[in-house]
Design a protein around this motif. Structure first.
Motif, PDB file in Angstrom:
ATOM      1  N   GLY A 128      11.850   4.530  -5.948  1.00  0.00           N
ATOM      2  CA  GLY A 128      13.014   4.115  -5.169  1.00  0.00           C
ATOM      3  C   GLY A 128      13.098   4.816  -3.820  1.00  0.00           C
ATOM      4  N   LEU A 129      12.200   5.772  -3.593  1.00  0.00           N
ATOM      5  CA  LEU A 129      12.235   6.561  -2.354  1.00  0.00           C
ATOM      6  C   LEU A 129      10.991   6.380  -1.490  1.00  0.00           C
ATOM      7  N   VAL A 130      10.200   5.369  -1.773  1.00  0.00           N
ATOM      8  CA  VAL A 130       8.964   5.140  -1.010  1.00  0.00           C
ATOM      9  C   VAL A 130       9.267   4.934   0.468  1.00  0.00           C
ATOM     10  N   LEU A 131      10.230   4.089   0.764  1.00  0.00           N
ATOM     11  CA  LEU A 131      10.553   3.806   2.160  1.00  0.00           C
ATOM     12  C   LEU A 131      11.096   5.042   2.867  1.00  0.00           C
ATOM     13  N   GLU A 132      11.943   5.779   2.195  1.00  0.00           N
ATOM     14  CA  GLU A 132      12.491   7.006   2.790  1.00  0.00           C
ATOM     15  C   GLU A 132      11.364   7.978   3.150  1.00  0.00           C
ATOM     16  N   LYS A 133      10.407   8.147   2.264  1.00  0.00           N
ATOM     17  CA  LYS A 133       9.288   9.053   2.529  1.00  0.00           C
ATOM     18  C   LYS A 133       8.399   8.511   3.648  1.00  0.00           C
ATOM     19  N   LEU A 164       0.815  -1.211   0.000  1.00  0.00           N
ATOM     20  CA  LEU A 164       0.000   0.000   0.000  1.00  0.00           C
ATOM     21  C   LEU A 164       0.854   1.270   0.000  1.00  0.00           C
ATOM     22  N   LEU A 165       2.044   1.215   0.582  1.00  0.00           N
ATOM     23  CA  LEU A 165       2.937   2.378   0.581  1.00  0.00           C
ATOM     24  C   LEU A 165       3.305   2.770  -0.848  1.00  0.00           C
ATOM     25  N   ASP A 219       0.620   9.425   3.100  1.00  0.00           N
ATOM     26  CA  ASP A 219       0.619  10.328   4.244  1.00  0.00           C
ATOM     27  C   ASP A 219       0.627   9.514   5.545  1.00  0.00           C
ATOM     28  N   TYR A 220       0.627  10.207   6.660  1.00  0.00           N
ATOM     29  CA  TYR A 220       0.711   9.564   7.973  1.00  0.00           C
ATOM     30  C   TYR A 220      -0.470   8.623   8.213  1.00  0.00           C
ATOM     31  N   ARG A 221      -1.665   8.999   7.740  1.00  0.00           N
ATOM     32  CA  ARG A 221      -2.851   8.148   7.930  1.00  0.00           C
ATOM     33  C   ARG A 221      -2.679   6.799   7.241  1.00  0.00           C
ATOM     34  N   ILE A 222      -2.092   6.799   6.054  1.00  0.00           N
ATOM     35  CA  ILE A 222      -1.850   5.540   5.326  1.00  0.00           C
ATOM     36  C   ILE A 222      -0.894   4.671   6.143  1.00  0.00           C
ATOM     37  N   CYS A 223       0.167   5.284   6.655  1.00  0.00           N
ATOM     38  CA  CYS A 223       1.144   4.534   7.453  1.00  0.00           C
ATOM     39  C   CYS A 223       0.488   3.920   8.682  1.00  0.00           C
TER      40      CYS A 223
END
Length: 191
Positions: free
Chosen positions: A111-116, A61-62, A72-76
């Motif tokens: 490539g930056l999904v995890l960083e974000k 989902l990320l 955003d934070y809600r998704i996390c």
């Protein structure tokens, strides 16, 4: 927040076992630990008692959210799961992760999904431990680009050592791309 990835380009060398063991040890020190299951086999998720096939959301989902500009934070928080163990949390894996390279790898920013994601969660955890799949792709690239330290579990046998050789070449490529040294530890397992 300290971010460690557990990776090797060979399966069955102890990546998941090392991830969960170290996470438990750190959590016993009263540190809040987030484990991220980036392997489509979802062994870390299963180890903690969940069937990835029955979950509503996963680490997939990320990537999906970022591709739609809605990470955003809600998704996390929606994905985040509290484990039965004090101070241990999980972002579960799923089989859908196996489709990422084909579906989304061409999109900018994948490539930056995890960083974000970790930027959104930086105040919630002391440590993040990422269990990687045994192949170089969008998942491993995200983990390697984001981690502060890489732990490479290596079974002490011939094929696993060949996987280590491939992993070392991957580390060299990432280090060149990041223009910095890559911090890693090689951890012999099952000897």
């Amino acid at each position: 927040m300290k971010v460690w990835a557990f990776a090797n380009q060979k399966g069955g060398v102890g990546k998941t076992t090392t991830t969960i063991t170290l996470a438990g040890l750190i959590a016993q020190q009263s540190k809040r630990v987030l484990m991220i299951d980036f392997d489509p086999h979802s062994s870390l998720t299963a180890y903690l008692g969940w069937d990835a096939d029955t979950l509503d959301s996963s680490s997939y989902l990320l990537f999906d959210a970022l591709s739609k500009n809605s990470l955003d934070y809600r998704i996390c928080q929606r994905i985040l799961m509290r484990t039965p163990f004090k101070n241990l949390y999980l972002i579960p894996g799923s089989l859908a992760l196996a489709t990422l390279d084909k579906k989304l790898s061409k999109l900018d920013g994948m490539g930056l999904v995890l960083e974000k994601t970790l930027e959104l969660l930086k105040n919630d955890f002391d440590y993040v431990l990422i269990d990687c799949p045994p192949v170089v792709g969008i998942l491993m690239v995200n983990a390697l680009a984001t981690c502060h330290h890489l732990i490479i579990p290596v079974q002490t046998e011939y094929l696993a050592l060949k996987g280590l050789e491939r992993m070392m070449r991957t580390i060299e490529m990432i280090a060149k791309a990041k223009h910095q040294k890559f911090s890693f530890t090689i951890l012999p397992t099952m000897f």
